[in-house]
Scaffold this active site. Sequence first.
Site, PDB file in Angstrom:
ATOM      1  N   ASP A 118       0.861  -1.171   0.000  1.00 55.37           N
ATOM      2  CA  ASP A 118       0.000   0.000   0.000  1.00 55.37           C
ATOM      3  C   ASP A 118       0.904   1.231   0.000  1.00 55.37           C
ATOM      4  O   ASP A 118       1.878   1.288   0.756  1.00 55.37           O
ATOM      5  CB  ASP A 118      -0.860   0.047   1.266  1.00 55.37           C
ATOM      6  CG  ASP A 118      -2.011  -0.939   1.262  1.00 55.37           C
ATOM      7  OD1 ASP A 118      -2.061  -1.802   0.371  1.00 55.37           O
ATOM      8  OD2 ASP A 118      -2.857  -0.854   2.177  1.00 55.37           O
ATOM      9  N   HIS A 172       4.893  -7.174   0.138  1.00 53.37           N
ATOM     10  CA  HIS A 172       4.732  -8.492  -0.458  1.00 53.37           C
ATOM     11  C   HIS A 172       5.511  -8.594  -1.767  1.00 53.37           C
ATOM     12  O   HIS A 172       5.924  -7.593  -2.348  1.00 53.37           O
ATOM     13  CB  HIS A 172       3.247  -8.759  -0.705  1.00 53.37           C
ATOM     14  CG  HIS A 172       2.431  -8.784   0.559  1.00 53.37           C
ATOM     15  ND1 HIS A 172       1.899  -9.934   1.088  1.00 53.37           N
ATOM     16  CD2 HIS A 172       2.060  -7.780   1.408  1.00 53.37           C
ATOM     17  CE1 HIS A 172       1.230  -9.654   2.201  1.00 53.37           C
ATOM     18  NE2 HIS A 172       1.315  -8.344   2.418  1.00 53.37           N
ATOM     19  N   SER A 258       8.099   4.895   5.300  1.00 52.22           N
ATOM     20  CA  SER A 258       9.088   4.023   4.677  1.00 52.22           C
ATOM     21  C   SER A 258       8.803   3.912   3.188  1.00 52.22           C
ATOM     22  O   SER A 258       7.762   4.347   2.712  1.00 52.22           O
ATOM     23  CB  SER A 258       9.048   2.632   5.324  1.00 52.22           C
ATOM     24  OG  SER A 258       9.059   2.733   6.733  1.00 52.22           O
TER      25      SER A 258
END
Length: 297
Positions: A118, A172, A258
């Site tokens: 995301d 992921h 991040s």
Amino acid sequence: MSEKQPIIVIDRVTGAQFEETVLGEKWIRWAYQDSSSSIIERLLFRSPVLSRLMGWYYDSPLSKGKIQGAIDELSIDTAEFADPQESFASFNEFFVRHLKEGTRLYDTAEDTIVSPADGRVLVFPKLDEDTFVPVKGHPFSIRRMLPGISKRFIGGSLAIVRLCPADYHRYHFPCAGEIVGSKDISGALHSVNPIALGAGPDVFGENKRSYTLLKTAKAGTICYVEVGAFGVGGIVNTKTTGHVEKMDEKGYFKFGGSTVVVVFEPNAITFSDDLVANSAAGKETLVKVGEPFATAL
């Protein structure tokens, strides 16, 4: 970026533009835009000491009281949580939360590369040699970001996925493949917010970061980079060897903004049209993990 200029992001689903809420915005602007703060900036943002202290605090039960305030200020959807809010013993337990199964669906086609996280996305379909320039930023270099392995990616393509405190902070794998190499690189902990990028620090070449080389069947060898940032308690990679499937968890960031950077070899992929158009216009696109990101050539 000027002091009053907001950070505008395009919502991929609706196409609407919105102003990003920045936690600690006045402090970031003070550290990176105030000409009198250069000494403070070096002390706070180049030394890991304060970030380590913040990491300790957000790992401790003392931080639990911060959870509800963050949910309210950032409009976080608690219906997505796999675990009940009251089960989080610290702010970082909340921050690295799992989502309910089925919350993030993804395209299973073998030639589709999906978003690894995301976040707010910028794509660079064809790099000018080894450089890329984020919104309101300065030129950054793959050679500096990936010392010793950059040659194969010169002239390739690159995507930046910038995570904010409001986002799901597990990342992921964007496609299936075999992990064939990895490295941790120590460095500074500059903010990855566009406010900091516009002030000139070489976030991608100076910050603490980790990279993983993923050999794929359709998209060549991908370099997957996690970039640490101010306040990040840690980059935790939970899958570091062997074969991976698309959307397998790779790891997570503890508290702090991040960034994930995905670098492709020349002529390996083509990015989704909307991401290309928005990036060309100098706008980041809000994307969810698993959404279509690129297509292998």
